[in-house]
Design a protein around this motif. Structure first.
Motif, PDB file in Angstrom:
ATOM      1  N   ARG A 108      13.466 -79.244 -13.121  1.00 15.72           N
ATOM      2  CA  ARG A 108      13.012 -79.489 -14.504  1.00 15.72           C
ATOM      3  C   ARG A 108      12.009 -78.425 -14.901  1.00 15.72           C
ATOM      4  N   ASN A 149      19.271 -84.538  -9.950  1.00 14.38           N
ATOM      5  CA  ASN A 149      17.974 -85.107 -10.315  1.00 14.38           C
ATOM      6  C   ASN A 149      17.788 -86.423  -9.582  1.00 14.38           C
ATOM      7  N   ASN A 209       8.985 -78.697 -21.308  1.00 14.20           N
ATOM      8  CA  ASN A 209      10.432 -78.711 -21.126  1.00 14.20           C
ATOM      9  C   ASN A 209      10.983 -80.082 -20.758  1.00 14.20           C
ATOM     10  N   SER A 210      10.182 -81.148 -20.913  1.00 15.09           N
ATOM     11  CA  SER A 210      10.703 -82.451 -20.502  1.00 15.09           C
ATOM     12  C   SER A 210       9.870 -83.574 -21.099  1.00 15.09           C
ATOM     13  N   PRO A 216      17.283 -81.575 -21.675  1.00 17.69           N
ATOM     14  CA  PRO A 216      16.254 -82.494 -21.175  1.00 17.69           C
ATOM     15  C   PRO A 216      15.780 -83.472 -22.249  1.00 17.69           C
TER      16      PRO A 216
END
Length: 486
Positions: A328, A303, A148-149, A28
């Motif tokens: 995500r 995505n 995480n993104s 990511p």
């Protein structure tokens, strides 16, 4: 590789979402990317990125590409001494020098993982400088080890902009649009309808804004939030400046869009019945038509610009069947949509997003009809999977968004639909050759036909291959041609 523990019905919290392998590829984006992407839209906002050489280089490089070479990004690279003993004095001197030499209206200081790991209190350093510099100082912390993104970086960058605003007298029928992160707000249905009813759009953030317009935006009587990442900014403006907001939905739900128009109409004293009557029924008719075409078609969700579960629920309502959803991270509002999917008997595999390398090994085993999102079109074509890329759909606001998504799916617009200008088309002779290829899968033909700009070498290869050649032969021919050129 996939077992029942990956099923949607076993997902209770974010940690239940597993990756298919410990080594992630491509992985990511980090929050630094989100913060720089958002801040670099604002034409007179200066950035200072503090971190390792890699973080500062790629942050600066990314901003310069987005701003066509304009350079408003400073880098403060940490050395070993800074990591051991801190960088307070050096950082103060850097900021004072930027303030003295460039005199920016505002400076957004972005800290990265190493800065936050060693506990450097940059926020306090900036607070101590506020009486010594004229520049307004903002801070965004982008430690990737807490999320995480890149989404976290977008949210924080937007929230910080509220600190540039000061209270002023309100203007009737003036609104701000929060969270629209594309160029061309003037082309959207929502913008046109507001202007049609003599509503002034004071600020569209972050894509059509500068420091002055951000400061004047507090005179608006309503904020319209079109993207969840702007919710924090909307809350800040409500709490600090008493500007109410309504959420204009990203979700592909005709009733929610209708409700949003009615809410705006109630606050601004506008009768939107005409647009509801005109477009609500038309979109519903389009959905019925799409169901006939898409019923029982299977897909992998990769995505999109939309929430993964809301988007998959929209496809399920069209009769489609998800096999895998790549997620995500689990958001607090996802539970309701997940429960609705499970209640409908939908229980796909859920895996962590941005790790497609191991997924490719089971494409043949899963045999989906469609793949939604970014993936190698060549890889998907080899497995007879149709790619659909919905990036352009997010540039729409209103009923038009649903229409655009349906059109994108029905016309199988893949990654190449994002390339080139509208006036660039394939020559007729190249199109004819593609149509007549005997041993090339249909998804590959569709992919080639949808390319708005095809390299000249590929055109030449297509025109010279035998119509009975396989896909591999065709690619070898193109490769040999390129080798001879070099």
């Amino acid at each position: 590789m996939l077992s029942d523990e990956y099923r949607l019905s076993n997902i209770v919290e974010d940690k239940d979402i597993k990756t298919l392998s410990k080594a992630q590829f491509p992985g990511p984006h980090c929050p630094l990317f989100g913060a720089v992407m958002t801040a670099s839209y604002i034409e007179d906002l200066t950035l200072l990125i503090i971190g390792t050489e890699e973080c500062t280089y790629y942050g600066k490089d990314f901003a310069m590409i987005r701003q066509n070479g304009k350079d408003r990004v400073y880098s403060a690279v940490l050395e070993q001494h800074d990591i051991t003993f801190g960088c307070e004095e050096d950082l103060k001197n850097i900021i004072k020098e930027i303030d003295r030499k460039e005199k920016p209206k505002a400076l957004m200081v972005i800290t990265t993982c190493v800065v936050e790991l060693i506990g450097e209190d940059v926020e306090s350093i900036l607070r101590s400088l506020r009486k010594e510099v004229d520049t307004k100082l903002l801070i965004v912390k982008t430690e990737h080890f807490k999320c995480n993104s890149h989404i976290d970086g977008v949210k924080k960058a937007l929230e910080q902009l509220a600190s540039l605003m000061i209270p002023m007298e309100k203007k009737e029928r003036t609104v701000n649009i929060l969270g629209f992160k594309y160029l061309g707000i003037e082309k959207t249905e929502l913008y046109k309808e507001l202007r049609r009813n003599n509503v002034d759009i004071s600020m569209t953030i972050p894509t059509k804004v500068n420091i002055e317009s951000i400061q004047k935006a507090v005179a608006s009587s309503l904020n319209i939030v079109v993207e969840p990442t702007a919710m924090g900014l909307a809350e800040e403006m409500k709490n600090q400046l008493d500007i109410p907001y309504i959420v204009f939905p990203m979700a592909l739900d005709v009733d929610k869009i209708k409700d949003a128009y009615e809410q705006i109409g109630d606050i601004l004293d506008i009768d939107f019945d005409y647009i509801v009557k005109e477009k609500y029924n038309t979109v519903n008719d389009n959905l019925i038509t799409a169901k006939q075409y898409l019923r029982d078609k299977t897909f992998i969700y990769g995505n999109t610009p939309f929430n993964c579960f809301e988007f998959c629920l929209f496809l399920v309502e069209l009769g489609m069947v998800p096999i895998i959803i790549q997620c995500r991270e689990l958001m607090k509002d996802d539970r309701k949509v997940i429960d609705e999917l499970i209640d409908r008997g939908i229980d796909p595999y859920i895996v962590r997003m941005a790790n497609i390398a191991p997924l490719r090994r089971i494409y043949d085993e899963l045999s989906p009809n469609y793949y939604f999102g970014h993936e190698s079109p060549m890889t998907l074509a080899k497995h007879n999977i149709i790619q659909v890329v919905t990036d352009n759909c997010a540039k729409k606001l209103g009923f038009e968004k649903i229409t655009e998504v349906i059109d994108t799916i029905i016309n199988e617009k893949g990654i190449f639909s994002l390339m080139g200008g509208d006036n660039i088309v394939l020559e007729d002779k190249v199109k004819d050759k593609i149509k007549n290829l005997k041993n090339v899968p249909k998804p590959m033909k569709d992919l080639l036909m949808n390319m708005k700009e095809m390299p000249q070498g590929m055109k030449e290869a297509l025109l010279t291959v035998d119509e009975k050649d396989s896909l591999i032969d065709m690619m070898k021919s193109h490769g040999n041609r390129m080798e001879r050129r070099h």
